[in-house]
Design an enzyme around this catalytic site. Structure first.
Site, short mmCIF file in Angstrom:
data_model
loop_
_atom_site.label_atom_id
_atom_site.label_comp_id
_atom_site.label_asym_id
_atom_site.label_seq_id
_atom_site.Cartn_x
_atom_site.Cartn_y
_atom_site.Cartn_z
N LYS A 1 40.46 47.55 16.10
CA LYS A 1 40.42 46.26 15.39
C LYS A 1 41.55 45.34 15.86
O LYS A 1 41.38 44.12 15.94
CB LYS A 1 40.50 46.48 13.88
N VAL A 2 42.71 45.91 16.18
CA VAL A 2 43.80 45.10 16.72
C VAL A 2 43.36 44.42 18.01
O VAL A 2 43.61 43.22 18.22
CB VAL A 2 45.06 45.97 16.95
#
Length: 283
Positions: A165-166
């Site tokens: 997700k980063v």
């Protein structure tokens, strides 16, 4: 299954409704009375605190910040034994690792499962879910996760999902700012951005964010909020923190983060993230 859904706000409520529509029993938790009331009007009982919830098989967490997650975990520890916690918030690898260690010591299993797709795809059950955890835990919560979207298994430990997700939020943050900068360049060249956008979005210069956010950038400050500036203030900050922790160089992300901060400081924090264009000009 019996599911407690913590955080029935703008994106959490449509996610919870998809779980309910799939046949599971859902109870909501939210600190905001307005959110609890909206949940109740759509058939989901909601309470103010996790400590007030009924017994559940699965706890889905959609809080906003690492600090909120830490506070929730601290409150929940006396009653988590035997539960599977699915943490779907974007909080970064460090926060999820710390939370998972506490929950597992208290007898819970943990799945790290952040999402992408926003409120629109949450409402249709078409989110993309980056799920990481032990195989038994993933299998156990699959009926809940697949009710909300497509489950992509990305690892076997909490933190792997947040890592993906980063990366996702790094790209989203940069692409939105790049779209705004390009439309401002069109304006500065004396061109009509509304005519330029359809000419470039379908070719090699196009991006999903240009096609999705571009039309909203050409509207007014009061455009309907799909994802707020403050979300990208938080998320681009999380990306920067994660990059610092692993010594990765992210100069483009730093530029994008500065633009979201500038937009927030200009009073646009609760406006749609497309309004980052107003750090260049106001259509």
């Amino acid at each position: 299954m019996k599911v407690v859904f913590v955080g029935v706000g703008a994106i959490g409520l449509p996610m919870a409704l998809q779980i309910k529509a799939a046949g599971h029993e859902v109870q909501g938790v939210d600190v905001a009375e307005a959110s609890r009331q909206r949940a109740r009007t759509q058939g989901i009982d909601a309470v103010e605190r996790y400590s007030l919830t009924d017994k559940a098989d699965v706890v889905v967490v959609m809080v906003a910040t690492p600090q909120q997650l830490a506070a929730l975990v601290e409150e929940s520890l006396p009653k988590v034994a035997g539960q599977c916690w699915v943490i779907m918030s974007t909080v970064g690898p460090d926060a999820i690792t710390a939370a998972a260690e506490q929950l597992q010591r208290a007898g819970a299993s943990v799945v790290d499962a952040p999402v992408t797709g926003g409120t629109a795809r949450a409402s249709t059950g078409e989110l993309v879910i980056f799920a990481a955890g032990e195989e038994d835990s993933l299998n156990h919560v699959a009926p809940v996760l697949t009710a909300m979207g497509t489950m992509k298994v990305v690892g076997n430990r909490p933190g792997d999902g947040q890592g993906i997700k980063v990366i996702n939020q790094h790209l989203c943050a940069v692409h939105i700012v790049a779209a705004a900068e390009a439309l401002n360049l069109a304006q500065s060249l004396g061109l009509d951005p509304a005519q330029v956008l359809p000419l470039v979005e379908g070719g090699a210069a196009g991006s999903w964010m240009l096609s999705d956010r571009g039309p909203r950038m050409l509207q007014s400050t009061d455009v309907e909020v799909s994802s707020a500036i403050n979300i990208f203030v938080k998320d681009s900050g999380l990306v920067a923190d994660a990059a610092t922790a692993c010594h990765a160089d992210v100069p483009l992300l730093k530029v994008a983060h500065a633009r979201y901060l500038a937009a927030a400081q200009a009073g646009l924090r609760q406006r749609d993230d497309s309004r980052v264009i107003e750090t260049w000009y106001r259509p």
